[in-house]
Design an enzyme around this catalytic site. Sequence first.
Site: not given
Lengths: 264, 264
Positions: B51, B116
């Site tokens: 994003d 992540y």
Amino acid sequence: MKLLVKTVFDGSNFCGFQAQPGRRSVQGELTERFGELFGFPVTVTGCSRTDSGVHALGYCLAIAPTAPCDGSWCAIPTSKFCAAANTALPSDIAAVAAAEMPDEFHPRYSAVKKEYIYKICDSPVLSPFVRGRAMHFKRRISDSALLNMKKAAALFEGTHDFTSFMAKGSKITDPVRTVYSTDVKRDSDGLVCFTVSADGFLYNMVRIMAGTLLRVASGKVDCGEITEIINSRRRESAGETAAPYGLYLNEVTYPFDIRWNVDG
Amino acid sequence: MKLLVKTVFDGSNFCGFQAQPGRRSVQGELTERFGELFGFPVTVTGCSRTDSGVHALGYCLAIAPTAPCDGSWCAIPTSKFCAAANTALPSDIAAVAAAEMPDEFHPRYSAVKKEYIYKICDSPVLSPFVRGRAMHFKRRISDSALLNMKKAAALFEGTHDFTSFMAKGSKITDPVRTVYSTDVKRDSDGLVCFTVSADGFLYNMVRIMAGTLLRVASGKVDCGEITEIINSRRRESAGETAAPYGLYLNEVTYPFDIRWNVDG
């Protein structure tokens, strides 16, 4: 009463601390924002001139009303000042502590010690997260080269005429300064950090020291030669002026206890 | 032959990885810059959609000529590729490693594990050096709260239906993922870091996990409740979707040895 404020700023988008016509300065921004916060004009005085691109982790400045007034001009309790200030400041400046000081306090002339850190990224690829926040030295600095830099830096300590480490054209008449401490080490982010504290610094002094230490890292200058470079009192003897964006004003010391209010 | 390139990027000024008309994307920038570098159009394929604002420390992507060609299209030796690429890339993307891969390799479909990191700044004042690079949580997270977050995160491990941690409106039909490992700790910069690796992630999964862990930090959710939240398979049970700029794609794993060339 003056308000002493400790700030952190990212110098990337400033022409330096000092206000200059038509350019964005830390002093200019703070004068405008604090004036709006208080509702009357204020004068912002800094602890040091910093160049464009130079950062600060503990820059001290004083705020006072521009017009004469009585002692109780600050309607915000000092304990709440940083939180209030941070709602008014741009995203590249943050207030981290505040204290009330007497009128005779001056953030520059009252200071007895300043500490700077010069950060160097010595990996071939410069991470986007480090760009503009450390000088890029493309060759890896070995552990032994790092030790040589540390030994060389230690030779800056003491009271010396630092003419070799002053930008040409400086108007300073007394180039004698006392360096209290130095260190060179790799920090937790992998950056090589040169730390130096002194009673004061000549123009570009830390950046010329850093450039000279990088000559030591490259093997172009022997660490013992630092003393000769100092004694030569010739700018040409020292190394290049390292880039401004590697430099951080870390800490300013005053000769009295300051009751800092830290809140956010 | 495809060229696999590992990149680091600061996502602040991108609309995300994927090209979108009229917006600045990582894919768009790389397609243009690599096309210029090679002198012919190339297709850039990524390992993941990210994003706007999301960062990467080890994003893997593949480059191949858009038109069919023989295997020897890359005139730059792979060992020199990163150095060449970094002269062509914008300042917020850096190439850190490169490898030659067979045509059937796909950076997304060939991946077997992704890791992540979600970074949280929990001090009242947000440093300008951290802004946009960590989520700002204004209250200090105590050591015991940190330990609760770590215990809670451990309950994500294993194979579960993660519907509760998927953005509403996602088109994914199979919400089952296997989380391999989790950790929550304070890093050397003082940021609270939540690390999670899995065989794949649903849309916003890490950010919703982070938002839920912050509810644990606040004492609003007990760490043991994570299992109930997972089992509810209701997005409403989990916490807020934490801000994109705290998220970093750290590492992508492929099921074969890759001969990475690291040069700079």
